[in-house]
Design a protein around this motif. Structure first.
Motif, PDB file in Angstrom:
ATOM      1  N   ASP A 113     -10.802  74.234  25.124  1.00  0.00           N
ATOM      2  CA  ASP A 113     -10.477  75.732  25.223  1.00  0.00           C
ATOM      3  C   ASP A 113     -10.286  76.126  26.450  1.00  0.00           C
ATOM      4  OD1 ASP A 113     -10.499  76.096  22.712  1.00  0.00           O
ATOM      5  OD2 ASP A 113     -12.881  76.712  22.660  1.00  0.00           O
ATOM      6  N   GLU A 117      -6.550  77.782  27.457  1.00  0.00           N
ATOM      7  CA  GLU A 117      -6.543  79.329  27.717  1.00  0.00           C
ATOM      8  C   GLU A 117      -5.725  79.301  28.992  1.00  0.00           C
ATOM      9  OE1 GLU A 117     -10.356  80.470  26.860  1.00  0.00           O
ATOM     10  OE2 GLU A 117     -10.275  80.392  24.808  1.00  0.00           O
ATOM     11  N   THR A 118      -6.170  78.678  30.091  1.00  0.00           N
ATOM     12  CA  THR A 118      -5.531  79.000  31.354  1.00  0.00           C
ATOM     13  C   THR A 118      -4.187  78.502  31.269  1.00  0.00           C
ATOM     14  OG1 THR A 118      -6.541  77.049  32.175  1.00  0.00           O
ATOM     15  CG2 THR A 118      -8.003  78.797  32.525  1.00  0.00           C
ATOM     16  N   ASP A 121      -2.272  81.465  29.874  1.00  0.00           N
ATOM     17  CA  ASP A 121      -2.208  82.177  30.822  1.00  0.00           C
ATOM     18  C   ASP A 121      -1.115  81.853  31.935  1.00  0.00           C
ATOM     19  OD1 ASP A 121      -3.928  83.964  29.617  1.00  0.00           O
ATOM     20  OD2 ASP A 121      -5.593  83.524  30.866  1.00  0.00           O
ATOM     21  N   ALA A 141      -9.958  77.821  19.885  1.00  0.00           N
ATOM     22  CA  ALA A 141      -9.606  79.231  20.405  1.00  0.00           C
ATOM     23  C   ALA A 141      -8.479  79.130  21.463  1.00  0.00           C
ATOM     24  CB  ALA A 141     -10.948  79.563  21.254  1.00  0.00           C
ATOM     25  N   GLY A 142      -8.477  77.892  22.147  1.00  0.00           N
ATOM     26  CA  GLY A 142      -7.365  77.666  23.387  1.00  0.00           C
ATOM     27  C   GLY A 142      -5.933  77.723  22.364  1.00  0.00           C
ATOM     28  N   GLN A 145      -4.888  81.052  21.844  1.00  0.00           N
ATOM     29  CA  GLN A 145      -4.381  81.989  23.108  1.00  0.00           C
ATOM     30  C   GLN A 145      -3.050  81.329  23.406  1.00  0.00           C
ATOM     31  OE1 GLN A 145      -5.712  84.285  24.718  1.00  0.00           O
ATOM     32  NE2 GLN A 145      -5.833  84.046  26.762  1.00  0.00           N
TER      33      GLN A 145
END
Length: 198
Positions: A113, A117-118, A121, A141-142, A145
Protein backbone atom coordinates in the motif's frame (compact mmCIF):
# COMPACT_ATOMS: atom_id res chain seq x y z
CA UNK A 1 -2.64 -3.00 -31.40
CA UNK A 2 -3.60 -1.16 -28.22
CA UNK A 3 -1.10 -2.49 -25.66
CA UNK A 4 -2.29 -2.88 -22.08
CA UNK A 5 0.93 -1.24 -20.89
CA UNK A 6 1.42 1.45 -23.51
CA UNK A 7 4.89 2.96 -22.98
CA UNK A 8 3.62 6.14 -24.63
CA UNK A 9 1.38 6.58 -21.57
CA UNK A 10 2.92 4.49 -18.78
CA UNK A 11 6.02 6.02 -17.18
CA UNK A 12 6.53 3.55 -14.32
CA UNK A 13 5.33 0.09 -13.25
CA UNK A 14 5.00 -1.02 -9.62
CA UNK A 15 4.37 -4.66 -8.72
CA UNK A 16 3.38 -6.10 -5.34
CA UNK A 17 2.99 -9.66 -4.11
CA UNK A 18 3.21 -11.84 -1.06
CA UNK A 19 2.77 -15.60 -0.60
CA UNK A 20 3.47 -17.21 -3.96
CA UNK A 21 4.81 -13.93 -5.33
CA UNK A 22 8.36 -15.12 -6.02
CA UNK A 23 7.10 -17.96 -8.21
CA UNK A 24 4.79 -15.56 -10.05
CA UNK A 25 7.60 -13.06 -10.60
CA UNK A 26 9.85 -15.79 -12.00
CA UNK A 27 7.23 -16.21 -14.72
CA UNK A 28 6.73 -12.48 -15.28
CA UNK A 29 9.98 -10.57 -14.95
CA UNK A 30 12.01 -12.50 -17.55
CA UNK A 31 9.50 -11.15 -20.10
CA UNK A 32 10.72 -7.57 -19.61
CA UNK A 33 12.60 -6.51 -22.77
CA UNK A 34 16.17 -5.22 -22.55
CA UNK A 35 15.02 -1.91 -24.04
CA UNK A 36 12.17 -1.43 -21.53
CA UNK A 37 11.75 2.37 -21.40
CA UNK A 38 10.38 2.67 -17.84
CA UNK A 39 11.48 1.83 -14.28
CA UNK A 40 9.93 -1.28 -12.74
CA UNK A 41 9.66 -1.45 -8.93
CA UNK A 42 8.86 -4.74 -7.19
CA UNK A 43 7.85 -5.27 -3.57
CA UNK A 44 7.51 -8.75 -2.10
CA UNK A 45 6.75 -9.34 1.57
CA UNK A 46 9.87 -10.66 3.27
CA UNK A 47 10.56 -11.54 6.91
CA UNK A 48 11.90 -8.52 8.81
CA UNK A 49 15.58 -8.58 9.66
CA UNK A 50 16.58 -10.85 6.78
CA UNK A 51 18.95 -9.94 3.98
CA UNK A 52 17.14 -9.93 0.64
CA UNK A 53 18.57 -12.18 -2.04
CA UNK A 54 15.95 -11.14 -4.59
CA UNK A 55 18.27 -9.03 -6.80
CA UNK A 56 20.73 -11.94 -6.90
CA UNK A 57 17.98 -14.45 -7.63
CA UNK A 58 16.44 -12.47 -10.49
CA UNK A 59 19.50 -10.87 -12.13
CA UNK A 60 20.42 -13.99 -14.15
CA UNK A 61 16.87 -14.27 -15.49
CA UNK A 62 16.12 -10.62 -16.39
CA UNK A 63 17.48 -8.55 -19.28
CA UNK A 64 17.41 -5.31 -17.24
CA UNK A 65 19.87 -4.11 -14.60
CA UNK A 66 18.57 -5.36 -11.24
CA UNK A 67 19.18 -3.67 -7.88
CA UNK A 68 17.75 -2.89 -4.48
CA UNK A 69 16.21 0.57 -4.21
CA UNK A 70 18.33 3.07 -2.25
CA UNK A 71 17.39 6.14 -0.21
CA UNK A 72 17.20 9.33 -2.33
CA UNK A 73 17.96 7.39 -5.53
CA UNK A 74 16.26 8.70 -8.68
CA UNK A 75 14.22 6.14 -10.59
CA UNK A 76 15.90 5.31 -13.89
CA UNK A 77 14.21 3.96 -17.01
CA UNK A 78 15.06 0.41 -17.92
CA UNK A 79 15.97 -0.63 -14.37
CA UNK A 80 14.34 -3.26 -12.15
CA UNK A 81 14.26 -2.29 -8.48
CA UNK A 82 13.42 -4.45 -5.46
CA UNK A 83 12.19 -3.02 -2.17
CA UNK A 84 14.70 -3.65 0.64
CA UNK A 85 13.48 -5.63 3.65
CA UNK A 86 12.62 -3.90 6.91
CA UNK A 87 11.69 -0.50 5.43
CA UNK A 88 8.66 0.96 3.73
CA UNK A 89 9.60 2.01 0.19
CA UNK A 90 8.14 5.34 -0.93
CA UNK A 91 8.36 7.18 -4.24
CA UNK A 92 8.54 10.92 -3.72
CA UNK A 93 6.93 13.48 -6.02
CA UNK A 94 10.37 14.26 -7.49
CA UNK A 95 10.53 10.55 -8.45
CA UNK A 96 13.22 9.51 -6.03
CA UNK A 97 12.99 6.68 -3.50
CA UNK A 98 12.81 7.16 0.22
CA UNK A 99 12.86 4.56 3.00
CA UNK A 100 10.80 4.71 6.17
CA UNK A 101 10.67 2.82 9.47
CA UNK A 102 7.06 3.81 10.14
CA UNK A 103 4.98 0.99 11.71
CA UNK A 104 4.03 -2.00 9.54
CA UNK A 105 0.88 -1.84 7.40
CA UNK A 106 -1.12 -5.09 7.28
CA UNK A 107 1.67 -6.53 9.45
CA UNK A 108 4.15 -5.82 6.65
CA UNK A 109 7.14 -3.52 6.24
CA UNK A 110 7.69 -2.92 3.40
CA UNK A 111 4.00 -2.63 2.60
CA UNK A 112 2.57 -2.68 -0.91
CA UNK A 113 0.00 0.00 0.00
CA UNK A 114 2.74 2.48 0.91
CA UNK A 115 4.59 1.92 -2.38
CA UNK A 116 1.47 2.03 -4.54
CA UNK A 117 -0.04 5.08 -2.84
CA UNK A 118 3.13 7.17 -3.01
CA UNK A 119 3.80 6.05 -6.59
CA UNK A 120 0.25 7.10 -7.54
CA UNK A 121 0.88 10.54 -6.04
CA UNK A 122 4.18 10.84 -7.92
CA UNK A 123 3.12 9.51 -11.33
CA UNK A 124 -0.63 10.10 -11.46
CA UNK A 125 -2.26 8.70 -14.60
CA UNK A 126 1.11 7.58 -16.01
CA UNK A 127 1.53 4.85 -13.36
CA UNK A 128 0.72 1.16 -13.85
CA UNK A 129 0.32 -1.07 -10.79
CA UNK A 130 0.09 -4.86 -10.68
CA UNK A 131 -1.06 -6.87 -7.65
CA UNK A 132 -0.16 -10.56 -7.46
CA UNK A 133 -0.95 -13.52 -5.21
CA UNK A 134 -0.91 -13.05 -1.44
CA UNK A 135 -2.57 -13.93 1.85
CA UNK A 136 -3.65 -10.51 3.16
CA UNK A 137 -5.23 -7.31 1.83
CA UNK A 138 -2.04 -5.26 1.47
CA UNK A 139 -2.08 -3.49 -1.88
CA UNK A 140 -5.85 -3.08 -2.16
CA UNK A 141 -5.90 0.50 -0.80
CA UNK A 142 -2.89 1.28 -2.98
CA UNK A 143 -4.68 0.03 -6.10
CA UNK A 144 -7.68 2.19 -5.17
CA UNK A 145 -5.36 5.21 -5.00
CA UNK A 146 -3.87 4.39 -8.43
CA UNK A 147 -7.42 4.11 -9.80
CA UNK A 148 -8.38 7.50 -8.32
CA UNK A 149 -5.35 9.06 -10.04
CA UNK A 150 -6.33 7.54 -13.40
CA UNK A 151 -3.50 5.01 -13.56
CA UNK A 152 -3.55 1.53 -15.09
CA UNK A 153 -4.48 -1.19 -12.58
CA UNK A 154 -3.76 -4.88 -13.18
CA UNK A 155 -4.53 -7.87 -10.97
CA UNK A 156 -3.43 -11.47 -11.29
CA UNK A 157 -6.41 -13.70 -11.99
CA UNK A 158 -7.43 -14.93 -8.52
CA UNK A 159 -8.41 -18.29 -10.01
CA UNK A 160 -4.75 -19.09 -10.69
CA UNK A 161 -3.18 -17.24 -7.74
CA UNK A 162 -1.54 -19.50 -5.17
CA UNK A 163 -3.44 -17.53 -2.52
CA UNK A 164 -6.24 -15.40 -3.97
CA UNK A 165 -6.88 -13.15 -0.94
CA UNK A 166 -4.71 -10.27 -2.18
CA UNK A 167 -5.95 -10.08 -5.79
CA UNK A 168 -9.58 -10.47 -4.64
CA UNK A 169 -9.12 -7.56 -2.21
CA UNK A 170 -7.60 -5.52 -5.02
CA UNK A 171 -10.59 -6.20 -7.24
CA UNK A 172 -13.03 -5.14 -4.54
CA UNK A 173 -11.08 -1.95 -3.81
CA UNK A 174 -11.04 -0.84 -7.44
CA UNK A 175 -14.75 -1.42 -8.04
CA UNK A 176 -14.17 -3.73 -10.96
CA UNK A 177 -11.93 -1.27 -12.83
CA UNK A 178 -8.85 -3.50 -12.66
CA UNK A 179 -7.67 -5.51 -15.66
CA UNK A 180 -7.67 -9.17 -14.55
CA UNK A 181 -5.23 -11.45 -16.37
CA UNK A 182 -3.45 -14.77 -15.84
CA UNK A 183 0.32 -14.73 -15.54
CA UNK A 184 0.84 -15.80 -19.16
CA UNK A 185 -1.09 -12.76 -20.42
CA UNK A 186 0.63 -10.45 -17.93
CA UNK A 187 3.99 -11.67 -19.26
CA UNK A 188 2.88 -10.78 -22.79
CA UNK A 189 1.95 -7.30 -21.57
CA UNK A 190 5.42 -6.87 -20.04
CA UNK A 191 7.08 -8.14 -23.22
CA UNK A 192 5.34 -5.35 -25.14
CA UNK A 193 6.96 -2.65 -22.96
CA UNK A 194 9.28 -1.35 -25.66
CA UNK A 195 10.13 2.11 -26.98
CA UNK A 196 7.80 3.38 -29.65
CA UNK A 197 9.06 2.90 -33.17
CA UNK A 198 9.54 6.21 -34.86
Amino acid sequence: MNAILDPHRVQALVIGGSAGGIEALLQLLPALPADCPIPVVVLVHLPDGHYSLLPDVFAPHVALPVKEADEKEALSPGTLYFAPPGYHLLIERNRTFSLSTEPPVHYSRPAIDVLFETAADAYGPTLAALLLTGANEDGAAGLAQVTRHGGTVLVQDPAEARIPTMPLAGLRATGGQAIVLPLASLALALRALRPEER
